[in-house]
Design a protein around this motif. Structure first.
Motif, short mmCIF file in Angstrom:
data_model
loop_
_atom_site.label_atom_id
_atom_site.label_comp_id
_atom_site.label_asym_id
_atom_site.label_seq_id
_atom_site.Cartn_x
_atom_site.Cartn_y
_atom_site.Cartn_z
N TRP A 117 43.39 50.00 14.38
CA TRP A 117 44.19 49.28 15.27
C TRP A 117 44.14 47.68 15.22
O TRP A 117 44.91 47.11 15.30
N LYS A 118 42.82 47.43 14.68
CA LYS A 118 42.46 46.15 14.62
C LYS A 118 43.35 45.52 13.33
O LYS A 118 44.20 44.20 13.63
N LYS A 119 43.58 46.08 12.17
CA LYS A 119 44.32 45.60 11.23
C LYS A 119 45.81 45.49 11.58
O LYS A 119 46.35 44.39 11.30
N ARG A 120 46.24 46.59 12.33
CA ARG A 120 47.59 46.58 12.79
C ARG A 120 47.78 45.31 13.67
O ARG A 120 49.08 44.54 13.39
N TRP A 121 46.98 45.15 14.38
CA TRP A 121 47.03 44.13 15.35
C TRP A 121 47.24 42.69 14.89
O TRP A 121 48.07 42.03 14.98
N LYS A 122 46.38 42.54 13.85
CA LYS A 122 46.32 41.19 13.03
C LYS A 122 47.69 41.00 12.25
O LYS A 122 48.13 40.19 11.84
N LEU A 123 48.08 42.16 11.63
CA LEU A 123 49.34 42.13 10.78
C LEU A 123 50.75 41.72 11.81
O LEU A 123 51.20 41.15 11.35
N GLU A 124 50.56 42.31 13.09
CA GLU A 124 51.52 42.17 13.97
C GLU A 124 51.55 40.59 14.37
O GLU A 124 52.80 40.10 14.29
N LEU A 125 50.11 40.28 14.68
CA LEU A 125 50.11 38.67 14.89
C LEU A 125 50.73 37.86 13.92
O LEU A 125 51.54 36.87 14.07
N ASP A 126 50.23 37.94 12.68
CA ASP A 126 50.95 37.27 11.54
C ASP A 126 52.40 37.29 11.44
O ASP A 126 52.82 36.22 11.12
N GLU A 127 52.83 38.49 11.95
CA GLU A 127 54.55 38.28 11.67
C GLU A 127 55.15 37.72 12.95
O GLU A 127 56.09 36.92 12.81
N LYS A 128 54.58 37.55 13.96
CA LYS A 128 55.08 37.00 15.13
C LYS A 128 54.62 35.43 15.36
O LYS A 128 55.59 35.07 15.99
N ILE A 129 53.64 35.26 14.67
CA ILE A 129 53.06 33.89 14.76
C ILE A 129 54.15 32.59 14.01
O ILE A 129 54.19 32.98 12.93
N PRO A 130 54.59 31.44 14.73
CA PRO A 130 55.44 30.71 14.27
C PRO A 130 54.58 29.94 13.02
O PRO A 130 53.26 29.71 13.23
N LYS A 131 55.05 29.32 12.01
CA LYS A 131 54.49 28.76 11.20
C LYS A 131 54.24 27.28 11.88
O LYS A 131 54.87 26.73 12.48
N LEU A 132 53.29 26.54 11.19
CA LEU A 132 52.97 25.20 11.85
C LEU A 132 54.24 24.34 11.32
O LEU A 132 54.79 24.21 10.45
N SER A 133 54.66 23.59 12.58
CA SER A 133 55.88 22.71 12.29
C SER A 133 55.63 21.54 11.93
O SER A 133 54.49 20.98 11.93
N SER A 134 56.72 20.56 11.40
CA SER A 134 56.07 19.46 10.82
C SER A 134 55.88 18.41 12.10
O SER A 134 55.36 17.43 11.76
N ILE A 135 56.43 18.78 13.23
CA ILE A 135 56.00 18.07 14.54
C ILE A 135 54.52 17.99 14.52
O ILE A 135 53.96 16.91 14.86
N GLU A 136 53.83 19.36 14.64
CA GLU A 136 52.50 19.17 14.97
C GLU A 136 51.68 18.62 13.88
O GLU A 136 50.81 17.93 13.84
N LYS A 137 52.42 18.71 12.47
CA LYS A 137 51.50 18.17 11.42
C LYS A 137 51.48 16.85 11.55
O LYS A 137 50.65 16.03 10.80
#
Lengths: 375, 172
Positions: free
Chosen positions: A4-24
């Protein structure tokens, strides 16, 4: 199948947006002047080091050699040595109480617990053996440090310690100095009360048969079992006092911490008892309380097998060993933060002032000890 | 990621190093996202909060004191952002809907993610304990200090939460 830990981390990686240019591209706050000054000083120091590299290294090496020599020589010059060619004994009383048998070279040959709290330190054979064969002042310091890890030495409350030496003033002083320095380093004003007694008085305090000579005392200590609880004649009563009372207190604490969840659970399991739930809880036996905690997957530090009374001496010894192992783990975890908290070292001047105040108030350190222990 | 590594990346971010900031984001995004989710309970609000959190991290990185706890600093920003967001929006608590969710939710078939399962079966505190331990590598005593509760409570709640998750996700 992935955990479940690996699955959780993979799911988060799919859902989390990339760092935007605004933030950079968002600017950081400008650096404060102090940081620029520190950088400037550091660069000047670096240039100096590069210019005078050889001289700097030579200076550093000779300073370290001097410090090292002092560290090796000074302790031997300043610390009083034990009397040679005379076996002896030492008793340490904090709340754990233990007796150390000391050979003619000042090394510990045996340690015996004088109460159940000391059993907690000495129950593990490996831990007990670590204190054997060492100089008595080193061995005593290990014992006191272990007591501190278990919460018996409270650094915030100046817990006093009493040392009683058998007919050897130098040995008692050496141990007292070592432990006092340890306590001052830990930032506590706890006082080490030291006394040296002759044979009859020492044996009386230690709860041993009177020994006329140091050799007889050594033989008496050698014949004792290491653990206090293994020397008790009425082991059934001892088991109730040493083990069951402690487990009962611990279960009550865990119960109290989780009472809201427990009441909710009991309301679901026994809805007919809801109108008188508090009365129902008060009527539960220890086994029932532990069953309920187990069904809710709430952990207690002790195995449930320990609440059954042992029927033989062998079972008593085994259960005690298990109890001491679990209690050791539980207590070191409970007092870890207090033990590991960094405190400022107490200066010699502050310590002497405190000592003088105690002597003024109580008349002597021995009387101070008696007053503290009687309260 | 270790406390020391986060500390170094924050210091470099403060000096304007964009590559370090990107690395900091990659290494901490899971933990920040999951932590925010325990407060906000939906992806849209969590994504908004994520952007604001990292904007603040970049802007205020110079105010971070080197050698202090970078993880805790980041989490404090995330927590404050989540609480601000909660205050701003209206929360509709429909108990009937929540009750229906608990009892009629079909068995896990792979359609519901671990995050959703955690939200459904664990309390907020349990979710935070699991997030801090699994994604932030906090030890139980560090979690106890952060959440202000006894270490024994953290240990038992973590074990209970993991057991519930494994049971729900049909793991041994």
């Amino acid at each position: 199948m992935k955990s479940w830990k690996k699955r959780w981390k993979l799911e988060l990686d799919e859902k989390i947006p990339k760092l935007s240019s605004i933030e950079k591209e968002t600017p950081t706050e400008s650096l404060k002047p102090e940081i620029s000054q520190k950088t400037s000083f550091f660069s000047r120091f670096s240039k100096w080091i590069r210019a005078y590299k050889k001289q700097f290294i030579a200076c550093l090496a000779s300073s370290m050699a001097v410090v090292l020599t002092l560290c090796i020589v000074l302790p031997h010059l300043l610390t009083p040595t034990t009397e040679k060619n005379t076996p002896s004994a030492l008793m340490i009383e904090i709340n754990p109480k233990a007796l150390f048998s000391v050979d003619k070279d000042g090394k510990v040959t045996k340690i015996i617990a004088s109460n159940a709290d000391a059993d907690l330190i000495l129950a593990d054979e490996q831990r007990a053996n670590e204190m054997l064969g060492k100089k008595v002042e080193d061995s005593a310091k290990i014992f006191v440090d272990c007591a501190a890890k278990l919460g018996f030495v409270d650094f915030s409350k100046n817990t006093p310690i009493r040392l009683t030496g058998y007919d050897n003033v130098n040995m008692t002083s050496a141990v007292a100095n070592e432990i006092q320095n340890y306590l001052l380093e830990k930032g506590t004003l706890a006082v080490v009360v030291k006394e040296t007694l002759q044979s009859v008085a020492f044996c009386e305090r230690a709860g041993l048969p009177t020994s006329a000579t140091a050799e007889t005392l050594t033989q008496t200590l050698a014949s004792q079992t290491r653990l206090y609880s293994n020397r008790l004649e009425n082991w059934q009563t001892a088991y109730e006092e040493i083990v069951l009372q402690k487990i009962t207190r611990n279960v009550a604490e865990v119960w109290e911490e989780n009472i809201a969840d427990i009441k909710e659970r009991l309301g679901q399991m026994y809805p007919e008892c809801l109108p008188a739930l508090d009365w129902f809880i008060a009527s539960l036996s220890m086994e029932q309380m532990l069953d309920i905690l187990q069904s809710m997957e709430i952990q207690t530090p002790f195995s449930t097998t320990l609440i059954q009374l042992p029927q033989t001496v062998e079972a008593y010894t085994q259960k005690l060993q298990l109890f001491f192992e679990e209690e050791y783990i539980s207590r070191t975890e409970k007092y870890r933060i207090a033990y590991e908290t960094k405190r400022e070292k107490i200066s010699e001047a502050e310590y002497q002032t405190y000592l003088n105040e105690l002597i003024t108030e109580y008349g002597s350190l021995s009387l101070y000890w008696e007053a503290v222990k009687n309260n | 990621m270790s406390k020391t590594a986060i500390d170094k990346l924050l210091v470099k971010t403060a000096q304007g190093d964009i590559a370090s900031f990107e690395q900091l984001y990659e290494c901490t995004k899971r933990g920040v996202f999951a932590f925010l989710y325990t407060y906000l309970h939906n992806y849209a609000d969590t994504e908004d909060a994520m952007q604001t959190v990292y904007l603040k991290v970049k802007t205020y990185a110079p105010s971070y004191r080197k050698g202090t706890n970078g993880r805790a600093w980041l989490l404090e920003i995330a927590k404050n952002q989540a609480l601000n967001q909660i205050k701003k929006r209206k929360r509709e608590i429909r108990l009937d809907d929540l009750g229906a969710l608990s009892f009629t939710q079909p068995e896990f078939s792979g359609g519901e993610g671990v995050t959703e399962v955690m939200q459904r079966i664990l309390s907020q505190e349990e979710q935070q304990i699991v997030t801090l331990h699994v994604l932030w590598n906090y030890k139980h005593r560090e979690i106890a200090e952060t959440l202000g509760c006894p270490v024994g409570t953290v240990t038992s709640k973590y074990k209970r939460a993991v057991a519930k998750l494994k049971k729900e996700l049909k793991e041994e």
